[in-house]
Scaffold this motif. Structure first.
Motif, PDB file in Angstrom:
ATOM      1  N   THR A  10      42.085 -16.698  12.589  1.00  0.00           N
ATOM      2  CA  THR A  10      42.797 -17.777  13.265  1.00  0.00           C
ATOM      3  C   THR A  10      44.087 -17.228  13.862  1.00  0.00           C
ATOM      4  OG1 THR A  10      44.276 -18.558  11.510  1.00  0.00           O
ATOM      5  CG2 THR A  10      41.964 -19.283  11.387  1.00  0.00           C
ATOM      6  N   GLY A  11      44.573 -17.867  14.897  1.00  0.00           N
ATOM      7  CA  GLY A  11      45.761 -17.345  15.578  1.00  0.00           C
ATOM      8  C   GLY A  11      45.438 -16.045  16.289  1.00  0.00           C
ATOM      9  N   GLY A  14      47.666 -14.442  18.940  1.00  0.00           N
ATOM     10  CA  GLY A  14      49.058 -14.145  18.590  1.00  0.00           C
ATOM     11  C   GLY A  14      49.301 -12.654  18.432  1.00  0.00           C
ATOM     12  N   ILE A  16      50.052 -10.819  15.691  1.00  0.00           N
ATOM     13  CA  ILE A  16      49.311 -10.167  14.594  1.00  0.00           C
ATOM     14  C   ILE A  16      47.839 -10.045  14.982  1.00  0.00           C
ATOM     15  CG2 ILE A  16      48.554 -10.360  12.192  1.00  0.00           C
ATOM     16  CD1 ILE A  16      51.232 -11.637  11.531  1.00  0.00           C
ATOM     17  N   LEU A  41      39.534 -18.244  16.211  1.00  0.00           N
ATOM     18  CA  LEU A  41      39.994 -19.629  16.309  1.00  0.00           C
ATOM     19  C   LEU A  41      41.382 -19.648  16.934  1.00  0.00           C
ATOM     20  CD1 LEU A  41      39.538 -22.681  15.594  1.00  0.00           C
ATOM     21  CD2 LEU A  41      40.771 -22.218  13.464  1.00  0.00           C
ATOM     22  N   ILE A  43      44.263 -22.489  19.199  1.00  0.00           N
ATOM     23  CA  ILE A  43      44.496 -23.825  19.740  1.00  0.00           C
ATOM     24  C   ILE A  43      44.074 -23.806  21.220  1.00  0.00           C
ATOM     25  CG2 ILE A  43      46.285 -24.494  18.112  1.00  0.00           C
ATOM     26  CD1 ILE A  43      48.378 -23.616  20.180  1.00  0.00           C
ATOM     27  N   ILE A 108      47.653 -27.976   9.810  1.00  0.00           N
ATOM     28  CA  ILE A 108      46.786 -26.848  10.202  1.00  0.00           C
ATOM     29  C   ILE A 108      45.871 -26.443   9.043  1.00  0.00           C
ATOM     30  CG2 ILE A 108      46.799 -24.397  10.831  1.00  0.00           C
ATOM     31  CD1 ILE A 108      49.470 -24.921  12.308  1.00  0.00           C
ATOM     32  N   GLN A 112      41.622 -26.774   8.133  1.00  0.00           N
ATOM     33  CA  GLN A 112      40.937 -25.473   8.064  1.00  0.00           C
ATOM     34  C   GLN A 112      40.286 -25.282   6.690  1.00  0.00           C
ATOM     35  OE1 GLN A 112      43.479 -22.294   9.503  1.00  0.00           O
ATOM     36  NE2 GLN A 112      43.596 -23.183  11.553  1.00  0.00           N
ATOM     37  N   VAL A 129      47.700 -15.467   5.842  1.00  0.00           N
ATOM     38  CA  VAL A 129      48.825 -14.650   6.297  1.00  0.00           C
ATOM     39  C   VAL A 129      49.928 -15.552   6.855  1.00  0.00           C
ATOM     40  CG1 VAL A 129      49.523 -12.880   7.973  1.00  0.00           C
ATOM     41  CG2 VAL A 129      47.308 -12.684   6.813  1.00  0.00           C
ATOM     42  N   GLY A 130      49.542 -16.627   7.528  1.00  0.00           N
ATOM     43  CA  GLY A 130      50.496 -17.533   8.184  1.00  0.00           C
ATOM     44  C   GLY A 130      51.444 -18.160   7.171  1.00  0.00           C
ATOM     45  N   ASN A 131      52.720 -18.141   7.494  1.00  0.00           N
ATOM     46  CA  ASN A 131      53.740 -18.628   6.552  1.00  0.00           C
ATOM     47  C   ASN A 131      53.966 -20.128   6.618  1.00  0.00           C
ATOM     48  OD1 ASN A 131      54.557 -16.306   5.160  1.00  0.00           O
ATOM     49  ND2 ASN A 131      55.538 -15.554   7.036  1.00  0.00           N
ATOM     50  N   LEU A 158      52.034  -6.725   2.474  1.00  0.00           N
ATOM     51  CA  LEU A 158      53.066  -6.132   3.326  1.00  0.00           C
ATOM     52  C   LEU A 158      54.320  -5.859   2.491  1.00  0.00           C
ATOM     53  CD1 LEU A 158      54.204  -5.175   6.004  1.00  0.00           C
ATOM     54  CD2 LEU A 158      54.621  -7.569   6.632  1.00  0.00           C
ATOM     55  N   HIS A 187      55.784 -15.027  -1.249  1.00  0.00           N
ATOM     56  CA  HIS A 187      56.087 -14.193  -0.085  1.00  0.00           C
ATOM     57  C   HIS A 187      57.266 -14.832   0.641  1.00  0.00           C
ATOM     58  CE1 HIS A 187      55.959 -11.903   3.565  1.00  0.00           C
ATOM     59  NE2 HIS A 187      55.824 -13.011   4.263  1.00  0.00           N
ATOM     60  N   SER A 237      58.875 -10.534  15.329  1.00  0.00           N
ATOM     61  CA  SER A 237      58.574 -10.334  13.909  1.00  0.00           C
ATOM     62  C   SER A 237      57.498  -9.271  13.733  1.00  0.00           C
ATOM     63  CB  SER A 237      58.157 -11.651  13.258  1.00  0.00           C
ATOM     64  OG  SER A 237      56.996 -12.146  13.859  1.00  0.00           O
ATOM     65  N   SER A 238      57.455  -8.736  12.526  1.00  0.00           N
ATOM     66  CA  SER A 238      56.507  -7.657  12.209  1.00  0.00           C
ATOM     67  C   SER A 238      55.093  -8.096  12.536  1.00  0.00           C
ATOM     68  CB  SER A 238      56.591  -7.267  10.744  1.00  0.00           C
ATOM     69  OG  SER A 238      57.189  -8.271   9.964  1.00  0.00           O
ATOM     70  N   ALA A 242      52.069  -6.142   9.566  1.00  0.00           N
ATOM     71  CA  ALA A 242      51.433  -7.304   8.925  1.00  0.00           C
ATOM     72  C   ALA A 242      49.912  -7.222   9.066  1.00  0.00           C
ATOM     73  CB  ALA A 242      51.955  -8.601   9.539  1.00  0.00           C
TER      74      ALA A 242
HETATM   75  P1  NAI Z   1      52.333 -15.684  16.875  1.00  0.00           P
HETATM   76  O1  NAI Z   1      53.150 -16.886  17.141  1.00  0.00           O
HETATM   77  O2  NAI Z   1      52.407 -14.503  17.768  1.00  0.00           O
HETATM   78  O3  NAI Z   1      50.797 -16.107  16.822  1.00  0.00           O
HETATM   79  C1  NAI Z   1      50.340 -17.235  16.121  1.00  0.00           C
HETATM   80  C2  NAI Z   1      49.106 -17.716  16.837  1.00  0.00           C
HETATM   81  O4  NAI Z   1      48.545 -18.767  16.050  1.00  0.00           O
HETATM   82  C3  NAI Z   1      49.375 -18.291  18.228  1.00  0.00           C
HETATM   83  O5  NAI Z   1      48.539 -17.652  19.180  1.00  0.00           O
HETATM   84  C4  NAI Z   1      49.041 -19.776  18.074  1.00  0.00           C
HETATM   85  O6  NAI Z   1      48.474 -20.313  19.258  1.00  0.00           O
HETATM   86  C5  NAI Z   1      48.037 -19.723  16.942  1.00  0.00           C
HETATM   87  N1  NAI Z   1      47.863 -21.003  16.251  1.00  0.00           N
HETATM   88  C6  NAI Z   1      48.773 -21.957  15.981  1.00  0.00           C
HETATM   89  N2  NAI Z   1      48.221 -23.010  15.389  1.00  0.00           N
HETATM   90  C7  NAI Z   1      46.910 -22.713  15.259  1.00  0.00           C
HETATM   91  C8  NAI Z   1      45.802 -23.428  14.726  1.00  0.00           C
HETATM   92  N3  NAI Z   1      45.944 -24.653  14.232  1.00  0.00           N
HETATM   93  N4  NAI Z   1      44.591 -22.828  14.754  1.00  0.00           N
HETATM   94  C9  NAI Z   1      44.447 -21.594  15.285  1.00  0.00           C
HETATM   95  N5  NAI Z   1      45.448 -20.890  15.814  1.00  0.00           N
HETATM   96  C10 NAI Z   1      46.667 -21.433  15.787  1.00  0.00           C
HETATM   97  O7  NAI Z   1      52.650 -15.290  15.364  1.00  0.00           O
HETATM   98  P2  NAI Z   1      52.345 -13.906  14.602  1.00  0.00           P
HETATM   99  O8  NAI Z   1      53.477 -12.992  14.799  1.00  0.00           O
HETATM  100  O9  NAI Z   1      50.982 -13.460  14.954  1.00  0.00           O
HETATM  101  O10 NAI Z   1      52.409 -14.398  13.080  1.00  0.00           O
HETATM  102  C11 NAI Z   1      51.454 -15.304  12.551  1.00  0.00           C
HETATM  103  C12 NAI Z   1      51.906 -15.801  11.196  1.00  0.00           C
HETATM  104  O11 NAI Z   1      51.948 -14.747  10.244  1.00  0.00           O
HETATM  105  C13 NAI Z   1      53.298 -16.428  11.170  1.00  0.00           C
HETATM  106  O12 NAI Z   1      53.230 -17.614  10.380  1.00  0.00           O
HETATM  107  C14 NAI Z   1      54.134 -15.397  10.471  1.00  0.00           C
HETATM  108  O13 NAI Z   1      55.244 -15.980   9.825  1.00  0.00           O
HETATM  109  C15 NAI Z   1      53.132 -14.861   9.486  1.00  0.00           C
HETATM  110  N6  NAI Z   1      53.471 -13.558   8.893  1.00  0.00           N
HETATM  111  C16 NAI Z   1      53.167 -13.359   7.570  1.00  0.00           C
HETATM  112  C17 NAI Z   1      53.422 -12.168   6.946  1.00  0.00           C
HETATM  113  C18 NAI Z   1      53.106 -11.965   5.492  1.00  0.00           C
HETATM  114  O14 NAI Z   1      53.474 -10.918   4.977  1.00  0.00           O
HETATM  115  N7  NAI Z   1      52.448 -12.877   4.784  1.00  0.00           N
HETATM  116  C19 NAI Z   1      54.044 -11.060   7.693  1.00  0.00           C
HETATM  117  C20 NAI Z   1      54.282 -11.341   9.086  1.00  0.00           C
HETATM  118  C21 NAI Z   1      54.005 -12.565   9.657  1.00  0.00           C
END
Ligand code: NAI
Length: 328
Positions: A10-11, A14, A16, A41, A43, A108, A112, A129-131, A158, A187, A237-238, A242
């Protein structure tokens, strides 16, 4: 040839996702003998960007990539999923309170979780992974009563890898010779990276370092605040690290930890170490045969106890908050 494993991400459009999908398709997630089918998956507004990434995946001609499907429907994207990587989430924006953040993410992760419950393969393994990752995993898990609870995990790998790297720098011992490091708790900035059971080149890490001030004032905050430091330095962000940690998490879950070592995963607590049952908290775990076990009977010293407790208390608060919002 082996049947492809369905990996839902998912995402996917994005940052990651962009760092993750190519490594999954090239065989780093499940190994060089396992073909994968990617189910992306996103949006609706990001479907075009996901298409673009899929075009690039095609252009890599990965021998192990058996196909790519893209959808904005969780029911479709999780259909037959063997591995589900829940990366997309609602980030905290300026002025957003914790309650708003949890509520937005509930919107979300609840659907899911239900889609995983109704459509995923019987052997599905879920990594969030998503926070806020631990609590998002809790929300998804409670929406999936037919899936064994232990299949819902959240990522602290991570943090684990960051801690390995910092400890390696401090001791001059290569990361390959460091074992048994642990991330406990959430986390978040309250996480506790624990070196008291770790070994560097066969010696106890805490004894080798022999510097509690460094531990309390340098190592722990550096690991816990690394995400913010990356944002400051990179302006984003990382992402690659990640994605790498997500690959490591699933690879270890599927392929096992080396003898004498363990890793860190946030998993539903069975009450071990005083962590209330059901909270998705990071523990030291060993894995074998596609299953993990929380390492038992480690002595928790007076330095570690309050730090573990503080992070677990934060998780308990988050659970209360999502309960009050009717999300679990
Ligand atoms: P990003 O903003 O670049 O990408 C997120 C993607 O998710 C976007 O393309 C968005 O359209 C999509 N999205 C949003 N709602 C959605 C839904 N309901 N269904 C499917 N896709 C959806 O963010 P990035 O940098 O890729 O980070 C993603 C997440 O990972 C963030 O929440 C970030 O905080 C988290 N994260 C967690 C880490 C960990 O160690 N657990 C480390 C780094 C990031």
């Amino acid at each position: 040839p082996r049947t492809p494993v369905n990996v839902t991400v998912t995402g996917a459009a994005g940052q990651i996702g962009y760092a993750l999908l190519f490594r999954i398709a090239s065989g780093h997630l499940l190994g060089p003998d396992t073909p994968v089918r990617l189910r992306l998956l996103e949006i609706t507004p990001a479907l075009g960007a996901a298409e673009g990434t899929a075009m690039e995946l095609d252009d890599c001609a990965f021998p192990l990539l058996a196909g790519i499907d893209i959808s904005d429907s969780p029911d479709v994207a999780f259909d037959g999923a063997n591995v589900a990587l829940l990366v997309g989430a609602r980030p905290r924006t300026k002025g957003m309170e914790r309650g708003d953040l949890l509520e937005a993410n509930g919107g979300i992760f609840k659907p899911q979780g239900k889609a995983i419950n109704d459509h995923a393969a019987d052997d599905v393994k879920v990594l969030v992974v998503g926070n806020p990752a631990n609590t998002n995993a809790l929300i998804a898990r409670s929406a999936a009563p037919d899936v064994p609870a232990e299949r819902f995990t959240a990522m602290t790998r991570l943090d684990h890898n960051r801690a390995l790297s910092q400890l390696s720098k401090k001791t001059g011992v290569p990361v390959a010779e460091i074992r048994r490091l642990t991330i406990w708790g959430n986390h978040s900035a309250t996480q506790y990276p624990d070196i008291f059971h770790a070994e560097v080149a066969g010696k106890n890490a805490a004894e080798a370092v022999a510097d509690e001030t460094w531990l309390a004032e340098d190592f722990i905050p550096t690991v816990a605040k690394r995400g913010a430091a990356i944002i400051e330095a990179r302006g984003a962000s990382s992402a690659a690290s990640a994605a790498n940690a997500a690959i490591d998490h699933v690879h270890t879950w599927v392929n096992g930890t080396p003898e004498g070592d363990w890793t860190s995963m946030a998993v539903p607590s069975d009450g071990s170490y005083g962590v209330p049952e059901g909270l998705i908290s990071s523990f030291p775990v060993t894995t074998a045969g596609g299953e993990y076990r929380i390492v038992q009977d480690l002595a928790v010293n007076a330095f570690s106890r309050p730090r573990i407790d503080a992070s677990v208390a934060e998780l308990a608060d988050e659970r209360e908050a999502v309960r009050a919002l009717g999300l679990i």
